[in-house]
Design a protein around this motif. Structure first.
Motif, PDB file in Angstrom:
ATOM      1  N   GLU A 110     -43.188  17.210 -43.975  1.00  0.00           N
ATOM      2  CA  GLU A 110     -44.112  17.548 -42.892  1.00  0.00           C
ATOM      3  C   GLU A 110     -43.726  16.871 -41.582  1.00  0.00           C
ATOM      4  O   GLU A 110     -44.229  17.235 -40.520  1.00  0.00           O
ATOM      5  N   ASP A 111     -42.838  15.876 -41.654  1.00  0.00           N
ATOM      6  CA  ASP A 111     -42.376  15.203 -40.446  1.00  0.00           C
ATOM      7  C   ASP A 111     -41.071  15.786 -39.920  1.00  0.00           C
ATOM      8  O   ASP A 111     -40.583  15.364 -38.870  1.00  0.00           O
ATOM      9  N   PHE A 112     -40.485  16.741 -40.638  1.00  0.00           N
ATOM     10  CA  PHE A 112     -39.249  17.363 -40.172  1.00  0.00           C
ATOM     11  C   PHE A 112     -39.526  18.236 -38.953  1.00  0.00           C
ATOM     12  O   PHE A 112     -40.599  18.809 -38.806  1.00  0.00           O
ATOM     13  N   LEU A 114     -34.547  17.347 -28.954  1.00  0.00           N
ATOM     14  CA  LEU A 114     -34.940  15.946 -29.136  1.00  0.00           C
ATOM     15  C   LEU A 114     -35.847  15.449 -28.017  1.00  0.00           C
ATOM     16  O   LEU A 114     -36.533  14.433 -28.187  1.00  0.00           O
ATOM     17  N   SER A 115     -35.851  16.155 -26.875  1.00  0.00           N
ATOM     18  CA  SER A 115     -36.659  15.714 -25.738  1.00  0.00           C
ATOM     19  C   SER A 115     -38.004  16.417 -25.659  1.00  0.00           C
ATOM     20  O   SER A 115     -38.854  16.032 -24.843  1.00  0.00           O
ATOM     21  N   LEU A 116     -38.205  17.438 -26.485  1.00  0.00           N
ATOM     22  CA  LEU A 116     -39.423  18.245 -26.390  1.00  0.00           C
ATOM     23  C   LEU A 116     -40.441  17.846 -27.441  1.00  0.00           C
ATOM     24  O   LEU A 116     -40.081  17.441 -28.548  1.00  0.00           O
ATOM     25  N   PRO A 117     -41.741  17.971 -27.121  1.00  0.00           N
ATOM     26  CA  PRO A 117     -42.768  17.685 -28.135  1.00  0.00           C
ATOM     27  C   PRO A 117     -42.661  18.666 -29.291  1.00  0.00           C
ATOM     28  O   PRO A 117     -42.443  19.863 -29.087  1.00  0.00           O
ATOM     29  N   ALA A 162     -45.920   9.105 -33.091  1.00  0.00           N
ATOM     30  CA  ALA A 162     -46.252  10.019 -31.996  1.00  0.00           C
ATOM     31  C   ALA A 162     -45.153  10.004 -30.937  1.00  0.00           C
ATOM     32  O   ALA A 162     -44.826  11.041 -30.349  1.00  0.00           O
ATOM     33  N   ALA A 163     -44.573   8.826 -30.713  1.00  0.00           N
ATOM     34  CA  ALA A 163     -43.479   8.729 -29.744  1.00  0.00           C
ATOM     35  C   ALA A 163     -42.245   9.463 -30.246  1.00  0.00           C
ATOM     36  O   ALA A 163     -41.582  10.176 -29.481  1.00  0.00           O
ATOM     37  N   LEU A 164     -41.928   9.329 -31.534  1.00  0.00           N
ATOM     38  CA  LEU A 164     -40.767  10.016 -32.099  1.00  0.00           C
ATOM     39  C   LEU A 164     -40.929  11.532 -32.047  1.00  0.00           C
ATOM     40  O   LEU A 164     -39.947  12.268 -31.969  1.00  0.00           O
ATOM     41  N   GLN A 165     -42.180  11.994 -32.106  1.00  0.00           N
ATOM     42  CA  GLN A 165     -42.447  13.424 -32.014  1.00  0.00           C
ATOM     43  C   GLN A 165     -42.602  13.882 -30.560  1.00  0.00           C
ATOM     44  O   GLN A 165     -42.942  15.030 -30.306  1.00  0.00           O
ATOM     45  N   ASN A 166     -42.354  12.971 -29.628  1.00  0.00           N
ATOM     46  CA  ASN A 166     -42.478  13.270 -28.192  1.00  0.00           C
ATOM     47  C   ASN A 166     -43.876  13.756 -27.808  1.00  0.00           C
ATOM     48  O   ASN A 166     -44.035  14.563 -26.900  1.00  0.00           O
TER      49      ASN A 166
END
Length: 251
Positions: free
Chosen positions: A52-54, A175-178, A240-244
């Motif tokens: 679910e985190d992919f 990688l830069s987008l939410p 939350a930061a890693l998921q932008n």
């Protein structure tokens, strides 16, 4: 559209959806009409973390994704295994070599059999350079149903460098987008509370800043932890930061 114009559009794509649509249409011009992109920030050893985190992006049909992703058969896909051990690009001819050499497991053979059934028989996989030991990203470019591997290899011989560049730029933009998974979206209040925690504020400080009671702030933080499936608020801020999702500019 020339290469520079396309890369400019990718670099300025305002959302994951817009980026993915651009990329799929461009890859289809080369005959790769079905794509499957995957990225994780939670790799440890052989584990890729919670599915679910992919970050998963694909234009394959539901029947394919329900089996390949839903049943987690990607763990047994030969080219996924290749991508976890390598960086760069590889022809799917690797699978046929392993098949002829009888070096595939029963589960791997099951994946190839299903792929054959779904006309997922030719293509290339690009494994992106990892930015940390815990991260990994790759994309599978599937050739159109009328293409065989020789056709895909011919396309790659002519345009492989361009295709790799476009996929690398798309990957870096992703990688830069939410990216919010199906059950991982935070409310504005939950995000605001996490923002203040990330700024080093205490619960009492956050209550004053948000015009809430400390108990309500704690409730927002607890719900944020539950949404993100973590134990601590610090872990929630990190995820939350890693998921932008943190400090996002709204278009």
């Amino acid at each position: 559209m020339d290469l520079v114009s396309h890369l400019d559009k990718i670099a300025n794509a305002p959302s994951m959806e817009a980026l993915w649509d651009l990329h799929c249409r461009k890859m289809a011009e080369f005959g790769f009409d079905r794509l499957l992109y995957g990225y994780t920030n939670y790799r440890i050893g052989k584990s890729l973390g919670d599915p679910e985190d992919f970050v998963i992006l694909t234009n394959h049909d539901k029947e394919y994704t329900d089996w390949f992703l839903g049943e987690q058969m990607y763990y047994h896909a030969p080219m996924v295994k290749w991508s976890l051990e390598n960086e760069g690009s590889a022809s799917w001819g690797i699978m046929r070599e392993k098949l002829s050499n009888k070096t595939l497991s029963d589960k791997e053979l099951q994946v190839i059999e299903f792929n054959d059934k779904m006309n997922v028989t030719s293509g290339y996989t690009i494994s992106f350079k990892s930015i940390s030991p815990r991260s990994k990203g790759a994309i599978a470019l599937t050739g159109a149903a009328h293409m065989n591997q020789e056709d895909a290899d011919e396309v790659w011989a002519r345009h492989g460098a361009e295709i790799i560049l476009m996929n690398n730029v798309a990957h870096l933009k992703i990688l830069s987008l939410p990216y919010i998974g199906p059950t991982r979206g935070l409310t504005k209040r939950q995000l605001e509370a996490l923002h203040w925690v990330g700024d080093g504020k205490t619960t009492a400080d956050i209550a004053i800043l948000m015009g809430l009671t400390p108990a309500t702030v704690e409730k927002h933080l607890r719900l944020a932890r539950e949404v993100l499936s973590v134990e601590t608020t610090a872990q929630a801020v990190l995820k939350a930061a890693l998921q932008n999702q943190m400090f996002v500019v709204e278009y």
